[in-house]
Write a protein that holds these residues in place. Structure first.
Motif, short mmCIF file in Angstrom:
data_model
loop_
_atom_site.label_atom_id
_atom_site.label_comp_id
_atom_site.label_asym_id
_atom_site.label_seq_id
_atom_site.Cartn_x
_atom_site.Cartn_y
_atom_site.Cartn_z
N UNK A 35 9.68 -4.78 -7.18
CA UNK A 35 8.25 -4.62 -7.44
C UNK A 35 7.78 -5.60 -8.51
N UNK A 36 6.57 -6.13 -8.32
CA UNK A 36 6.06 -7.17 -9.22
C UNK A 36 5.90 -6.64 -10.65
N UNK A 37 5.74 -5.35 -10.82
CA UNK A 37 5.60 -4.78 -12.16
C UNK A 37 6.90 -4.86 -12.97
N UNK A 38 8.03 -5.06 -12.29
CA UNK A 38 9.32 -5.09 -12.97
C UNK A 38 9.78 -6.50 -13.31
N UNK A 39 8.95 -7.51 -13.07
CA UNK A 39 9.31 -8.88 -13.42
C UNK A 39 9.25 -9.02 -14.93
N UNK A 40 10.33 -9.48 -15.57
CA UNK A 40 10.38 -9.47 -17.04
C UNK A 40 9.44 -10.47 -17.72
N UNK A 41 9.18 -11.63 -17.10
CA UNK A 41 8.32 -12.63 -17.73
C UNK A 41 6.86 -12.29 -17.46
N UNK A 42 6.12 -11.99 -18.52
CA UNK A 42 4.73 -11.57 -18.37
C UNK A 42 3.85 -12.71 -17.84
N UNK A 43 4.11 -13.94 -18.30
CA UNK A 43 3.29 -15.07 -17.85
C UNK A 43 3.49 -15.32 -16.35
N UNK A 44 4.73 -15.20 -15.88
CA UNK A 44 4.99 -15.37 -14.46
C UNK A 44 4.31 -14.27 -13.65
N UNK A 45 4.32 -13.06 -14.15
CA UNK A 45 3.67 -11.93 -13.47
C UNK A 45 2.16 -12.17 -13.36
N UNK A 46 1.55 -12.70 -14.44
CA UNK A 46 0.12 -12.98 -14.41
C UNK A 46 -0.22 -14.07 -13.41
N UNK A 47 0.64 -15.09 -13.31
CA UNK A 47 0.41 -16.17 -12.35
C UNK A 47 0.49 -15.64 -10.93
N UNK A 48 1.47 -14.79 -10.66
CA UNK A 48 1.65 -14.24 -9.32
C UNK A 48 0.48 -13.34 -8.93
N UNK A 49 0.01 -12.52 -9.86
CA UNK A 49 -1.06 -11.57 -9.55
C UNK A 49 -2.45 -12.19 -9.62
N UNK A 50 -2.57 -13.46 -10.04
CA UNK A 50 -3.87 -14.12 -10.13
C UNK A 50 -4.67 -14.09 -8.84
N UNK A 51 -4.09 -14.51 -7.71
CA UNK A 51 -4.85 -14.48 -6.45
C UNK A 51 -5.22 -13.06 -6.02
N UNK A 52 -4.40 -12.07 -6.38
CA UNK A 52 -4.70 -10.70 -5.96
C UNK A 52 -5.81 -10.06 -6.79
#
Length: 149
Positions: A35-52
């Motif tokens: 799940x995307x919520x469990x990705x440890x790098x916060x910046x990477x998570x923000x980049x991934x969730x940007x389009x959503x």
């Protein structure tokens, strides 16, 4: 019970490549089956969730699964974001069977316009591609030698 139709989209960034699977669902986003919520790098998570974040409440109507390989974590995040954007745009285009699509046509057109207004490079890819070598330009041998005597 019929399985929902899955569409696959592809994107790359640097050395990372991402395959995005999009289906009708409850709003789950998984990266390499995590799940995307469990990705440890916060910046990477923000980049991934940007389009959503652009989609708003429409995010709850689709499930996205991304398979990413190669590169570093930020290259993978950018490849995943580009793939998700391409998947959203491709998924919202007109279908032969519009009855099965969970979104009405006006909503799909609005979503496509919002994504293209947000960032045009997410759709087409990064403009900073490596430029190919020009024919007749200086080669490696010419740069190293001081004279040709």
């Amino acid at each position: 019970m019929t399985t929902p139709k899955t569409e696959i989209y592809f994107a790359t960034r640097k050395r990372a490549s991402a395959h995005v699977y999009i289906t009708k669902g409850q709003g789950k986003v998984r990266i390499n089956n995590v799940p995307v919520e469990m990705i440890p790098q916060e910046t990477a998570r923000e980049v991934i969730l940007g389009p959503l974040e652009i989609t708003g409440d429409l995010r709850d109507k689709i499930d996205i699964s991304v398979r990413v390989r190669g590169g570093g974590f930020m290259g993978q995040a950018s490849a995943a974001a580009t793939g998700i954007t391409r998947a959203l745009i491709g998924w919202t285009k007109s279908k032969k069977e519009p009855k099965e699509h969970p979104l009405p046509k006006s909503t799909r057109e609005d979503l496509r316009k919002r994504i293209s207004d947000f960032d045009k490079y997410l759709v087409s890819g990064d403009a900073r591609q490596k430029e190919p070598k020009k024919f007749g330009g200086p080669g490696a041998r010419r740069r190293k030698q001081k004279s040709y005597r």
